[in-house]
Design an enzyme around this catalytic site. Structure first.
Site, short mmCIF file in Angstrom:
data_model
loop_
_atom_site.label_atom_id
_atom_site.label_comp_id
_atom_site.label_asym_id
_atom_site.label_seq_id
_atom_site.Cartn_x
_atom_site.Cartn_y
_atom_site.Cartn_z
N ASP A 1 0.86 -1.19 0.00
CA ASP A 1 0.00 0.00 0.00
C ASP A 1 0.90 1.23 0.00
O ASP A 1 2.10 1.14 0.29
CB ASP A 1 -0.89 0.00 1.26
CG ASP A 1 -2.23 0.70 1.05
OD1 ASP A 1 -3.27 0.03 1.01
OD2 ASP A 1 -2.23 1.96 0.90
N ILE B 1 -19.99 -1.44 -0.96
CA ILE B 1 -19.38 -2.11 0.20
C ILE B 1 -18.89 -1.02 1.15
O ILE B 1 -18.12 -0.12 0.73
CB ILE B 1 -18.16 -2.97 -0.22
CG1 ILE B 1 -18.52 -3.95 -1.35
CG2 ILE B 1 -17.58 -3.70 0.99
CD1 ILE B 1 -19.54 -5.01 -1.01
N TYR C 1 -12.98 5.79 -14.07
CA TYR C 1 -13.05 4.59 -13.23
C TYR C 1 -13.74 3.44 -13.96
O TYR C 1 -13.26 2.31 -13.98
CB TYR C 1 -13.81 4.96 -11.95
CG TYR C 1 -13.97 3.87 -10.92
CD1 TYR C 1 -12.88 3.45 -10.16
CD2 TYR C 1 -15.22 3.30 -10.67
CE1 TYR C 1 -13.04 2.46 -9.18
CE2 TYR C 1 -15.39 2.33 -9.70
CZ TYR C 1 -14.30 1.91 -8.96
OH TYR C 1 -14.47 0.93 -7.99
N ASP D 1 3.87 1.33 -4.39
CA ASP D 1 2.86 1.95 -5.24
C ASP D 1 2.54 0.93 -6.34
O ASP D 1 3.43 0.58 -7.13
CB ASP D 1 3.42 3.25 -5.82
CG ASP D 1 2.42 3.95 -6.74
OD1 ASP D 1 1.47 3.30 -7.22
OD2 ASP D 1 2.61 5.15 -6.99
N ASN E 1 -5.98 -5.22 -6.00
CA ASN E 1 -7.13 -4.57 -5.36
C ASN E 1 -7.01 -3.05 -5.30
O ASN E 1 -8.02 -2.35 -5.22
CB ASN E 1 -7.25 -5.15 -3.93
CG ASN E 1 -8.16 -4.36 -3.03
OD1 ASN E 1 -9.37 -4.45 -3.13
ND2 ASN E 1 -7.58 -3.55 -2.14
N LYS F 1 -12.09 -0.07 -14.92
CA LYS F 1 -12.60 -1.35 -14.40
C LYS F 1 -13.08 -2.26 -15.54
O LYS F 1 -12.91 -3.48 -15.47
CB LYS F 1 -13.74 -1.10 -13.40
CG LYS F 1 -13.29 -0.46 -12.09
CD LYS F 1 -12.40 -1.37 -11.27
CE LYS F 1 -12.18 -0.84 -9.85
NZ LYS F 1 -11.26 -1.68 -9.06
N1 LIG Z 1 -16.13 0.01 -1.45
C1 LIG Z 1 -16.91 -0.14 -2.48
O1 LIG Z 1 -18.10 0.18 -2.44
C2 LIG Z 1 -16.37 -0.74 -3.75
C3 LIG Z 1 -17.28 -1.05 -4.78
C4 LIG Z 1 -16.80 -1.61 -5.96
C5 LIG Z 1 -15.45 -1.86 -6.09
N2 LIG Z 1 -14.59 -1.54 -5.09
C6 LIG Z 1 -13.17 -1.83 -5.33
O2 LIG Z 1 -12.63 -2.47 -4.20
C7 LIG Z 1 -11.24 -2.18 -4.12
C8 LIG Z 1 -10.91 -1.70 -2.73
O3 LIG Z 1 -11.68 -0.55 -2.43
P1 LIG Z 1 -12.02 -0.12 -0.92
O4 LIG Z 1 -13.43 0.29 -0.90
O5 LIG Z 1 -11.54 -1.16 0.01
O6 LIG Z 1 -11.15 1.20 -0.82
P2 LIG Z 1 -10.26 1.80 0.37
O7 LIG Z 1 -10.07 3.23 0.02
O8 LIG Z 1 -10.85 1.46 1.70
O9 LIG Z 1 -8.87 1.01 0.20
C9 LIG Z 1 -8.08 1.17 -0.94
C10 LIG Z 1 -6.62 1.02 -0.54
O10 LIG Z 1 -5.81 1.19 -1.73
C11 LIG Z 1 -4.66 1.94 -1.36
N3 LIG Z 1 -4.04 2.56 -2.52
C12 LIG Z 1 -4.42 3.67 -3.21
N4 LIG Z 1 -3.55 3.95 -4.19
C13 LIG Z 1 -2.60 2.98 -4.15
C14 LIG Z 1 -1.43 2.72 -4.91
N5 LIG Z 1 -1.05 3.52 -5.91
N6 LIG Z 1 -0.68 1.63 -4.60
C15 LIG Z 1 -1.03 0.83 -3.57
N7 LIG Z 1 -2.13 1.03 -2.80
C16 LIG Z 1 -2.89 2.10 -3.09
C17 LIG Z 1 -5.21 2.96 -0.37
O11 LIG Z 1 -4.18 3.56 0.41
C18 LIG Z 1 -6.16 2.09 0.46
O12 LIG Z 1 -5.51 1.49 1.56
C19 LIG Z 1 -10.95 -1.16 -5.23
O13 LIG Z 1 -10.43 -1.81 -6.35
C20 LIG Z 1 -12.33 -0.59 -5.52
O14 LIG Z 1 -12.43 -0.11 -6.86
C21 LIG Z 1 -15.01 -0.98 -3.93
#
Ligand SMILES: NC(=O)c1ccc[n+]([C@@H]2O[C@H](COP(=O)([O-])OP(=O)(O)OC[C@H]3O[C@@H](n4cnc5c(N)ncnc54)[C@H](O)[C@@H]3O)[C@@H](O)[C@H]2O)c1
Length: 248
Positions: A39, A184, A152, A61, A88, A156
């Site tokens: 992360d 989520i 986005y 990154d 992720n 995706k």
């Molecule tokens: N939460 C939702 O409703 C939802 C819905 C559909 C898809 N998603 C997908 O689920 C995945 C996780 O989302 P989430 O809701 O847990 O988000 P979140 O913001 O809680 O966590 C995302 C993490 O990614 C890290 N991150 C950001 N840029 C980065 C980089 N360049 N390198 C490494 N890490 C990096 C952030 O620091 C964070 O810890 C994503 O791919 C998101 O598109 C989430």
């Protein structure tokens, strides 16, 4: 029933310091994996490593090829293997095309889509040797279009196509699948009002927003040998959001 599907296995999870990635890390570690959470959020990454047995944090990154090489070298020198790669991490800047700057478009694509390519490029050697699995965390936005999600949704959608392509390129050695979460509740929703969270839940068939651990359950299944005959698919984890016809 306790499960140990990842005993003796090694996993890497990008963006694993918080949210869905952190839930995947906890789940895989609880089932026996040595998990590397990567992360850019060092504080959260070090916290999850401190608090979760079996989880290590490595700052990387996901959109940097050099960071992937360093991570690969670290994992292989420590364990000599890599079984599971969960892609992720994401970035998202919203706006219609005419509102989006080119750097914002690029950043969204670099972290959401290019990172998955870079991860596989760096790690395919050990993944093949282990007859391992790749799971990408995509989104319902890969399947349905909502105003404002230009960069986005395109990233995706590209991610789902990339995962299918990976499944073809690396068969039969590496299975490659994705999950598409619906709403989520994670840190990503921190600024969303309770009213809007209830409204998001109402747009599903289950009638509520989902939990990160519910996505992690699906990711762990696809990453495990139990899913040995499943490759090239996208599994929605969305409470039926994609099935329900939404009124305009
Ligand atoms: N939460 C939702 O409703 C939802 C819905 C559909 C898809 N998603 C997908 O689920 C995945 C996780 O989302 P989430 O809701 O847990 O988000 P979140 O913001 O809680 O966590 C995302 C993490 O990614 C890290 N991150 C950001 N840029 C980065 C980089 N360049 N390198 C490494 N890490 C990096 C952030 O620091 C964070 O810890 C994503 O791919 C998101 O598109 C989430």
């Amino acid at each position: 029933m306790p499960m140990n599907r990842f005993e003796g296995k090694v996993a890497v999870i990008t963006g694993g310091a918080k949210g869905i990635g952190a839930a995947c890390a906890a789940r895989l570690a609880a089932e026996g994996a040595a998990v590397y959470v990567t992360d850019v959020d060092e504080e959260a990454g070090e916290r999850i490593a401190r608090e979760t047995s079996g989880v290590r944090f490595h700052r990387a990154d996901a959109s940097s090829g050099a960071d992937w090489t360093a991570l690969h070298d670290k994992v292989i020198s420590a364990h000599g293997r890599l079984d599971v790669l969960v892609s992720n991490a994401f970035a998202s800047v919203n706006g219609a095309p005419h509102e989006l700057s080119e750097p914002d478009w690029d950043r969204t694509h670099d972290v959401t889509l290019k990172a998955a390519y870079l991860g596989v490029k760096a790690c395919i050697g050990p993944l093949r040797e282990a007859r391992g699995a790749v799971v990408a965390v995509s989104s319902v936005h890969a399947h349905r279009s909502l105003k404002g999600y230009t960069a986005y949704a395109a990233a995706k959608g590209g991610l789902n196509a990339l995962v299918r392509q990976l499944a073809v390129e690396y068969a039969p050695h590496v299975r490659c699948n994705s999950v598409s979460p619906g709403p989520i509740r994670t840190t990503h929703w921190a600024d969303t009002s309770e009213e809007d969270i209830v409204r998001a839940g109402d747009a599903t068939l289950v009638g509520r927003v989902g939990r990160a651990d519910e996505v992690a359950t699906a990711v762990a299944y696809l990453a495990s040998d139990e899913a040995g005959y499943i490759t090239g698919v996208d599994l929605p984890v969305d409470g039926g959001w994609l099935t329900l016809k939404h009124a305009l």
